[in-house]
Each structure stands twice: as structure tokens, then as C-alpha cells.
Design an enzyme around this catalytic site. Sequence first.
Site, PDB file in Angstrom:
ATOM      1  N   TYR A  98       0.884  -1.754  -0.080  1.00 55.36           N
ATOM      2  CA  TYR A  98       0.211  -0.457  -0.462  1.00 55.36           C
ATOM      3  C   TYR A  98       0.919   1.293   0.390  1.00 55.36           C
ATOM      4  CZ  TYR A  98      -4.571   2.117   0.710  1.00 55.36           C
ATOM      5  OH  TYR A  98      -5.645   3.187   0.733  1.00 55.36           O
ATOM      6  N   ASN A 171     -15.067   3.222   3.664  1.00 50.75           N
ATOM      7  CA  ASN A 171     -15.880   2.531   2.274  1.00 50.75           C
ATOM      8  C   ASN A 171     -17.187   3.547   1.893  1.00 50.75           C
ATOM      9  OD1 ASN A 171     -14.828  -0.022   1.179  1.00 50.75           O
ATOM     10  ND2 ASN A 171     -14.725  -0.649   3.135  1.00 50.75           N
ATOM     11  N   GLY A 290     -10.061   1.695  -7.244  1.00 52.37           N
ATOM     12  CA  GLY A 290      -8.984   0.355  -6.643  1.00 52.37           C
ATOM     13  C   GLY A 290      -9.207   0.127  -8.094  1.00 52.37           C
ATOM     14  N   PHE A 314      -9.722   8.217  -7.998  1.00 46.38           N
ATOM     15  CA  PHE A 314      -9.849   8.839  -6.396  1.00 46.38           C
ATOM     16  C   PHE A 314      -9.191   7.652  -5.314  1.00 46.38           C
ATOM     17  CE2 PHE A 314     -12.523   8.685  -3.006  1.00 46.38           C
ATOM     18  CZ  PHE A 314     -12.234  10.103  -2.941  1.00 46.38           C
ATOM     19  N   LEU A 316      -9.321   8.273  -1.077  1.00 46.40           N
ATOM     20  CA  LEU A 316      -9.451   8.255   0.014  1.00 46.40           C
ATOM     21  C   LEU A 316      -8.905   9.344   0.860  1.00 46.40           C
ATOM     22  CD1 LEU A 316     -12.884   9.206   1.306  1.00 46.40           C
ATOM     23  CD2 LEU A 316     -11.819   7.658   2.587  1.00 46.40           C
ATOM     24  N   LYS A 372     -18.578  -8.145   4.983  1.00 49.52           N
ATOM     25  CA  LYS A 372     -17.048  -7.551   5.124  1.00 49.52           C
ATOM     26  C   LYS A 372     -17.383  -7.909   6.826  1.00 49.52           C
ATOM     27  CE  LYS A 372     -15.417  -4.639   4.266  1.00 49.52           C
ATOM     28  NZ  LYS A 372     -14.459  -3.944   3.552  1.00 49.52           N
TER      29      LYS A 372
END
Length: 377
Positions: A98, A171, A290, A314, A316, A372
Site C-alpha cells: 500500500y 467505504n 480500486g 480517486f 480517499l 465484510k
Amino acid sequence: MALLLRSLPAKALKAPFNLKSTLIRRGVGFQSLTTRAFSSAAVSPPSKAIVYDSHGQPDAVTKLVEVAPVEVKDNDVCVKMLAAPINPSDINRIQGVYPVRPELPAVGGYEGVGEVLSVGSAVTSFAPGDLVIPSPPSFGTWQTYIVKNQSVWHKVDKGVPLEYAATITVNPLTAFLMLEHCISLNSGDAIVQNGATSMVGQCVIQLAKSRGIHNINIIRDRPGVDEVKERLKDLGADEVFTEKELEVKNVKSLLGGIPEPALGFNCVGGNAASLVLKFLRQGGTMVTYGGMSLKPVTVSTSSFIFKDLSLRGFWLQKWLSTEKAEESRGMIDKLLGLVQDGKLKYKMELTPFNDFNTALDKALGKLGSQPKQVIKF
């Protein structure tokens, strides 16, 4: 990928963690404990945490450990964590892939919800019993107690279900911002997205519906696809297509009375991104947030020249690093209000912290498609 903690014997899970022999967890960093006495009598309780001191596969680099008490300074708030999700970005941080990662050694997790246990002498905005979330999100939520400066925390309504408070920042806020800020949309306009069953995808459907915006959704071919379509339509989806159903020359013939979408969202990449582009109207925009397929976004030359399509991204975390981040707390309150009104929902599964390895297994998809995973402390 193997289960987190699976290889650790039972004794290891209960043994105190001795990282560089004298380090204790405090917020994002660690402090030297040695024989120094705390300057204040106020300290947190001992904490349990999922810790990693190097990047790699989670089963090889993480441990469930005990962390020593931490001093609660004048401007600090000690929070007893109640719930925290396992997001794909959490796994990516452990793997070291990441773009932004905490300094090692680190506690996993990036968002969550907790209850204020105690506050420092200079804190006036919080009191024991308050329900709080880190806002903007903050590293280290996979632990039972966290001590951080009061500026990190945002108070939320106690009537909000814990699993929603724990998951609202990453999210749902992504869905909200992409709909509100990428291009100007009006009631009657349309959007198209792939990854519609993801948490962001489900939020996009409901938020678009609340604004009178038509939404076209693309999902992968899978067993039980009719049930999936029905579930998404119950949330407010106008149309749901599988990738195979879109293997036609003119996908826009499938729209009926829905206008050509002005905006598309891509979280998959590869062919699924190309399908989003096929729907877009002249001058439309596709936003990539993503890349679940790990395949690149490929665009035909004609899409640029003859349709004048625009591509943008995009992220966040980048948005939250700007001066606009102060606006996020109001947005979060608005989203949580929709949750309380029954206008925003998504499927989750609460799993006890002691069963973290099982929750991770599900989050990684080792047991098929799963809701989730949210850890309950």
C-alpha cells in the site's frame, strides 16, 4: 494465504509481547519503557493487539500480543475499542504494497469505533462513555485499548449500530465523495459501476437513489447471480448486468429509458473497466478507485478521440490529507444519519476478536464470497 496467527501455539497468544525488549505501543509509534516512571498516574489498561514488525504475508509477520499500559497525557483520550473492520487496504499495508504505511513495528487496522474510557486533565470535549471513531482514520485500530490525542477522535451518536460506526469512514465516505465531487450530477442523470456488490458499490447504489440518480451495475458471473441481482435491486439498483450479459455490440441498447451515464466507477480493472467505458455518454468520465483484478485499465483510442472520455482516479487517503479533510466529519455524521433512518445499509458479519484468524480467512475470500468482516472486541 494462510490464516493469521494459525501457526502460533496457544501459549504464544497469551505471552506478553517483547518487541525490541522495551517497546510499548502508544498511538502510531512506540515509546521506550525501560525503568522510566510515568509523569502521570493516569494510564490505560494493558491492551491486546495484532502487531507486525516487518512486511510480508500476514501469517508470517503478525502476532497477537499483550501491550503494556500507556500513559494518558493531559490532551489524550483513552478509548476502549469495540469494533473494527478488516479492509483490503489493511491487508495491503501488512504486505507492504500500500502506498502509505505506518512506521514499523505497527498495530494493524485503520478504522473502527470505541468507547471513551478516560480522558486527560485538559480534555473537555469528551467524557467517559462517549462513542468515538478516529477521524480521519488512524493506524492501529486492531487493539483493545488506544491512547491518542483528543484531536484524533470524533464523537458519534450512541444510537448508531457499532458495526456501522466502525465501517463508515473508508467505504461509505468514498462512495459519498465520488458521487458528490467528481462531476456535477443532477436528479435524472445516470451512473454506471463495476464491483457493485462491494461495500462501496452498495453505498453508491443507495446514495445515488436518494438523489434521484439512475444507477447501472456490473457484477461478475457467479453462482446464485439471480439472488445477487435481486438483493442489489432491493437496495435501489435500476439495472444489474453480469459481465457475460454485456458481451454484446451495443450495451446501450440494454438501458431502456435510462439515459447514457455521465459518470462511471471502476474498482476492478481489466475487462470490467472496459465495460464501464462502453456505457459512458459523449464526454463522460470514469473514476478508478480500486484494482481488484490486478489488471490494468485499457482504453481504446476511439474512446478518447471520438467520445472524448475522461479518466481520473480517486484515493480517499489523499483527499483526507488536504485541507478539505475538515469537511469529512460532517459527511460522516450525514452518512450515519442515513444509517439510523434505514436509508443506508450493507451486509457485515461481526466476529469476536479471539476468532480473528477466522475473520481474516473470510476477508481473504478463502471461504468464498463473504460479508465484510468486523472484529468485535
